[in-house]
Design a protein around this motif. Structure first.
Motif, short mmCIF file in Angstrom:
data_model
loop_
_atom_site.label_atom_id
_atom_site.label_comp_id
_atom_site.label_asym_id
_atom_site.label_seq_id
_atom_site.Cartn_x
_atom_site.Cartn_y
_atom_site.Cartn_z
N GLU A 1 -4.56 -26.63 34.95
CA GLU A 1 -3.30 -27.30 34.65
C GLU A 1 -2.06 -26.47 34.96
N GLU A 2 -2.18 -25.12 34.86
CA GLU A 2 -0.97 -24.31 35.00
C GLU A 2 -1.29 -22.87 35.38
N VAL A 3 -0.21 -22.16 35.77
CA VAL A 3 -0.30 -20.74 36.09
C VAL A 3 0.66 -20.01 35.16
N THR A 4 0.17 -18.96 34.51
CA THR A 4 1.00 -18.18 33.59
C THR A 4 1.46 -16.90 34.27
N LEU A 5 2.78 -16.62 34.13
CA LEU A 5 3.36 -15.42 34.74
C LEU A 5 3.91 -14.48 33.68
N ASP A 6 3.78 -13.18 33.94
CA ASP A 6 4.46 -12.17 33.14
C ASP A 6 5.80 -11.90 33.80
N LEU A 7 6.89 -12.31 33.16
CA LEU A 7 8.23 -12.18 33.72
C LEU A 7 8.93 -10.91 33.27
N ASN A 8 8.19 -10.04 32.59
CA ASN A 8 8.82 -8.84 31.99
C ASN A 8 9.97 -9.29 31.09
N TYR A 9 9.64 -10.28 30.27
CA TYR A 9 10.62 -10.92 29.39
C TYR A 9 9.89 -11.23 28.08
N TYR A 10 10.65 -11.56 27.05
CA TYR A 10 10.00 -11.80 25.76
C TYR A 10 9.15 -13.07 25.76
N ALA A 11 9.39 -13.97 26.75
CA ALA A 11 8.60 -15.20 26.83
C ALA A 11 7.90 -15.26 28.19
N PRO A 12 6.69 -15.77 28.24
CA PRO A 12 6.00 -15.91 29.53
C PRO A 12 6.53 -17.09 30.32
N GLY A 13 6.24 -17.07 31.62
CA GLY A 13 6.63 -18.18 32.47
C GLY A 13 5.43 -19.06 32.76
N ILE A 14 5.65 -20.37 32.80
CA ILE A 14 4.58 -21.32 33.05
C ILE A 14 4.95 -22.20 34.24
N ILE A 15 4.04 -22.27 35.22
CA ILE A 15 4.23 -23.18 36.35
C ILE A 15 3.12 -24.22 36.30
N LYS A 16 3.49 -25.47 36.14
CA LYS A 16 2.49 -26.53 36.16
C LYS A 16 1.94 -26.67 37.58
N ILE A 17 0.69 -27.04 37.69
CA ILE A 17 0.02 -27.12 38.98
C ILE A 17 0.79 -27.97 39.97
N GLU A 18 1.35 -29.09 39.49
CA GLU A 18 2.07 -29.99 40.40
C GLU A 18 3.38 -29.39 40.90
N ASN A 19 3.83 -28.29 40.27
CA ASN A 19 5.08 -27.64 40.71
C ASN A 19 4.83 -26.36 41.50
N LEU A 20 3.59 -26.17 41.95
CA LEU A 20 3.26 -24.95 42.70
C LEU A 20 3.55 -25.07 44.19
N SER A 21 3.08 -26.18 44.80
CA SER A 21 3.19 -26.28 46.25
C SER A 21 3.25 -27.73 46.69
N ASN A 22 3.90 -27.94 47.83
CA ASN A 22 3.93 -29.27 48.43
C ASN A 22 2.66 -29.56 49.22
N ASP A 23 1.88 -28.52 49.45
CA ASP A 23 0.63 -28.67 50.20
C ASP A 23 -0.39 -29.38 49.32
N PRO A 24 -0.81 -30.59 49.71
CA PRO A 24 -1.76 -31.35 48.88
C PRO A 24 -3.12 -30.68 48.73
N ASP A 25 -3.45 -29.75 49.63
CA ASP A 25 -4.74 -29.07 49.59
C ASP A 25 -4.66 -27.68 48.98
N PHE A 26 -3.53 -27.37 48.34
CA PHE A 26 -3.38 -26.06 47.71
C PHE A 26 -4.21 -26.01 46.44
N HIS A 27 -5.10 -25.02 46.33
CA HIS A 27 -5.95 -24.86 45.16
C HIS A 27 -5.60 -23.54 44.48
N ALA A 28 -4.94 -23.64 43.34
CA ALA A 28 -4.44 -22.45 42.66
C ALA A 28 -5.54 -21.45 42.33
N LYS A 29 -6.68 -21.95 41.83
CA LYS A 29 -7.75 -21.03 41.43
C LYS A 29 -8.34 -20.27 42.61
N GLU A 30 -8.28 -20.87 43.80
CA GLU A 30 -8.82 -20.22 44.99
C GLU A 30 -7.82 -19.28 45.65
#
Length: 301
Positions: free
Chosen positions: A34-63
């Motif tokens: 569902e999402e990718v978690t980032l360490d932003l070197n900030y007090y709160a983590p960053g979250i990118i939902k899978i649908e907001n990662l890439s315009n490429d329909p074949d992009f597989h985040a886990k791979e």
């Protein structure tokens, strides 16, 4: 004892402010369906939902993403309701990718893309998350008629057009294919040994000589002065297209092969001259006798 230096990161986090619309970078901490978690070197983590990662329909985040990978993304919301900063890599791409693509074009960087679909007059791929068009005429060094056959194939390309205002990105595989073909040809030419004899076919005749196809995509020039020992006024006096010939390699300078048929005539004539010289020497040292006495004198009784 602890010093102020030990608290630098904590202090940096406490004074840093992140606002909506900012482009931030962070290291991948975790990847789920569902999402990718980032360490932003900030007090709160960053979250990118899978649908907001890439315009490429074949992009597989886990791979394609691993812990520690650095991602740049745009801040969508400073609080997603769960204490996280909501991010979008897609939006950051709209700003950052075009600059990177322009740099790729200027430096003629060769990259590999996968063909996603066939469209009228060409195919579509994705580069840096941006939809790119490859005209059929730019897919290969050879003529391409069926673009559907290229779907799913990996192609080495360079960027030839970058126009963010028109959202236009054009790639070329033809440029890379020609460069690689030329490099391979030059390598094969470099392996040829001057002085060796090759066999080939006359592929074209010019006023100044003939081009001989010696195989492996290599053609060499026999200059008119190197065709025959005899003086000729036209190449057609000796050669015709399609004719099989042998020639000696003179040199391979600057990726060009120079041949000589005349040099082979020299080689053929020398043994004949030597044989004639030996025959003359033999006849001069021996006295021919045909009398019965001469024949009988050779036998001992």
């Amino acid at each position: 004892m602890e010093s102020m230096k030990d608290y630098e990161k904590e202090l940096e986090r406490s004074f840093r402010t992140i606002n909506e619309g900012d482009i931030v970078s962070g290291a991948v901490v975790a990847v789920t369906d569902e999402e990718v978690t980032l360490d932003l070197n900030y007090y709160a983590p960053g979250i990118i939902k899978i649908e907001n990662l890439s315009n490429d329909p074949d992009f597989h985040a886990k791979e394609e993403l691993q812990p520690g990978d650095i991602i740049e993304a745009t801040v969508v919301r400073t609080d997603d309701g769960h204490g996280n900063i909501e991010l979008s890599k897609k939006e950051a791409n709209e700003v950052l990718a075009w600059d990177k693509l322009r740099e790729m074009m200027e430096q003629q960087t060769v990259v590999t893309v996968r063909i996603k679909e066939s469209v009228p007059s060409g195919v579509v791929a994705f580069l840096e998350g941006i939809r790119a068009f490859i005209p059929a005429s730019q897919l290969s060094a050879d003529y391409v008629e069926d673009t559907d056959a290229w779907i799913g194939k990996d192609v080495r390309v360079v960027v030839i057009t970058v126009d963010p205002e028109k959202n236009k990105l054009v790639l070329s595989g033809k440029v890379v294919a020609r460069q690689e073909r030329e490099e391979e040809r030059n390598h094969r030419i470099a392996m040829l040994v001057p002085g060796s004899v090759v066999e080939g076919t006359v592929e074209s005749i010019m006023p100044y000589g003939a081009f001989i196809n010696i195989g492996n995509g290599i053609s060499g020039l026999v200059h008119i002065s190197q065709i025959s020992q005899k003086r000729i006024s036209s190449v057609h006096e000796v050669l015709k297209e399609g004719q099989k010939v042998k020639a000696k390699i003179l040199n391979t300078n600057d990726g060009k092969v120079s041949l000589s048929m005349k040099a082979l005539e020299d080689i053929m004539e020398k043994p004949q001259e030597e044989e004639e010289a030996e025959a003359i020497e033999y006849s001069s040292n021996e006295t021919a006798g045909t009398s019965l006495g001469d024949l009988l004198s050779r036998f001992k009784l």
